[in-house]
Design a protein around this motif. Structure first.
Motif, short mmCIF file in Angstrom:
data_model
loop_
_atom_site.label_atom_id
_atom_site.label_comp_id
_atom_site.label_asym_id
_atom_site.label_seq_id
_atom_site.Cartn_x
_atom_site.Cartn_y
_atom_site.Cartn_z
N THR A 43 1.18 -1.21 -0.04
CA THR A 43 0.00 0.11 0.31
C THR A 43 0.52 1.52 0.28
O THR A 43 0.53 2.08 -1.02
CB THR A 43 -0.94 -0.33 1.10
N TYR A 44 1.62 0.93 1.45
CA TYR A 44 3.19 2.74 1.44
C TYR A 44 3.74 2.72 -0.28
O TYR A 44 3.74 3.98 -0.94
CB TYR A 44 4.12 2.37 2.12
N CYS A 45 4.36 1.46 -1.02
CA CYS A 45 5.10 1.46 -2.01
C CYS A 45 3.81 2.12 -3.70
O CYS A 45 3.96 2.84 -4.21
CB CYS A 45 5.40 0.38 -2.19
N GLU A 46 2.68 1.69 -3.29
CA GLU A 46 1.80 2.06 -4.57
C GLU A 46 1.74 3.85 -3.96
O GLU A 46 1.46 4.37 -5.02
CB GLU A 46 0.73 1.63 -4.07
N SER A 47 1.63 4.01 -3.37
CA SER A 47 1.56 5.27 -2.87
C SER A 47 2.54 6.50 -3.00
O SER A 47 2.52 7.53 -3.58
CB SER A 47 0.73 5.60 -1.05
N TRP A 48 3.78 5.88 -2.54
CA TRP A 48 4.96 6.15 -3.03
C TRP A 48 4.85 6.61 -4.94
O TRP A 48 5.37 7.29 -4.85
CB TRP A 48 6.45 5.90 -2.69
N ARG A 49 4.64 5.28 -5.23
CA ARG A 49 5.05 5.59 -7.04
C ARG A 49 4.36 6.79 -7.67
O ARG A 49 3.94 7.45 -7.91
CB ARG A 49 4.18 3.94 -7.74
N LEU A 50 2.74 7.04 -6.58
CA LEU A 50 1.68 8.03 -7.18
C LEU A 50 2.72 9.18 -6.95
O LEU A 50 2.08 10.49 -7.66
CB LEU A 50 0.28 7.63 -6.46
N ALA A 51 2.44 9.57 -5.66
CA ALA A 51 3.36 11.10 -5.19
C ALA A 51 4.70 11.28 -6.08
O ALA A 51 4.34 12.37 -6.19
CB ALA A 51 4.09 10.48 -3.96
N THR A 54 3.20 12.06 -9.73
CA THR A 54 2.71 13.55 -10.50
C THR A 54 3.27 14.55 -9.57
O THR A 54 2.96 15.82 -9.16
CB THR A 54 1.07 13.52 -8.95
N ASN A 56 4.62 15.08 -6.35
CA ASN A 56 4.59 15.46 -5.27
C ASN A 56 5.68 15.13 -4.56
O ASN A 56 6.49 15.78 -3.60
CB ASN A 56 3.26 15.09 -4.75
N CYS A 67 10.31 -0.85 -1.12
CA CYS A 67 9.56 -0.71 -2.82
C CYS A 67 10.01 -1.21 -3.85
O CYS A 67 10.07 -1.78 -5.23
CB CYS A 67 9.39 0.68 -2.79
#
Length: 260
Positions: A43-51, A54, A56, A67
């Motif tokens: 879950t964290y790695c998916e969120s990190w990849r999104l950041a 984008t 961010n 990751c």
């Protein structure tokens, strides 16, 4: 308002759960919150990849060590290809709205590495960025480049050929050095790319410049020469930002490295 009335709005008719518990549970229960460390890491790695995608996350050095497996699955599985094809669909939908003048000045710019050519073989051998002592090890990467064996992305080849058919002039703008021209041209042609108008590489005067500054300077020169930059595709924000930007820019996913 009577408590039963509030509960009926939150839980529906016949709900007998404690109101505070019901509201709190429905709000804070998250995927992976069952205590599973692997689920939490994914879950964290998916969120990190999104950041990262984008922008961010800003400037970053290497991907988090936790990751590596997630990024490897992403690139070696189906998701990366699917993401790239979606980008291509949006890019071509925009491209079809552009009125081509026919004077050869309607330009689409492509980066090369991780945009037209995939260096996944190199990054797989180098731990997807984690095992390297520097954010970008140019020496070992250049040794890979001169081999000239990087494959094409299926999605980028489709996009490239479709843009040519629409009448766009293709210009390749890469951070590779001028002394790598012959290797780069051969590699591109071997995997199916052809018909570009220009291949712009770093010359002696470009050494030491950030990718952002180098590429925006090159785009400015093209505009001064009368070219109209309608589209630009690259895997790094430095491929797309600055001034003299395209009418529309399309970023290809790349959570393996960041080049300012």
């Amino acid at each position: 308002m009577h408590c039963d009335a509030v509960k009926s709005r939150v839980c529906g008719t016949g709900c007998h759960k404690n109101l505070a518990t019901s509201i709190r549970t429905s709000i804070i229960k998250l995927p992976g919150s069952d205590g599973s460390r692997s689920d939490a890491a994914d879950t964290y790695c998916e969120s990190w990849r999104l950041a990262v995608e984008t922008n961010n996350a800003g400037a970053w050095d290497v991907l988090p060590s936790s990751c590596v497996d997630s990024v490897a699955r992403y690139f070696n599985g189906d998701q990366y290809g699917s993401d790239y094809y979606v980008i291509v669909d949006y890019a071509l939908a925009f491209a079809k709205t552009v009125k081509i003048s026919g004077d050869g000045k309607d330009v689409w710019i492509f980066d090369i590495d991780e945009t037209l050519l995939t260096n996944i073989g190199y990054y797989r051998a180098h731990g997807y960025g984690v095992s390297r002592s520097e954010p970008f090890d140019s020496k070992s990467f250049n040794e890979w480049v001169v081999q000239g064996t990087a494959p094409a992305f299926a999605a980028s080849l489709r996009m490239y050929n479709a843009l040519k058919k629409l009448g766009f002039t293709i210009i390749l703008l890469t951070g590779r050095d001028e002394d790598q021209r012959s290797f780069t041209e051969a590699n591109l042609r071997d995997v199916g790319y052809s018909g570009w108008e220009r291949l712009i590489l770093r010359g002696p005067d470009d050494q030491g410049k950030s990718a952002t500054n180098y590429k925006l300077e090159q785009r400015s020169k093209l505009i001064d020469q009368g070219f109209k930059i309608h589209g630009n595709t690259g895997d790094q924000w430095s491929d797309l930002l600055g001034f003299a930007v395209a009418d529309r820019s399309f970023k290809v996913p790349n959570p393996m490295h960041y080049i300012p």
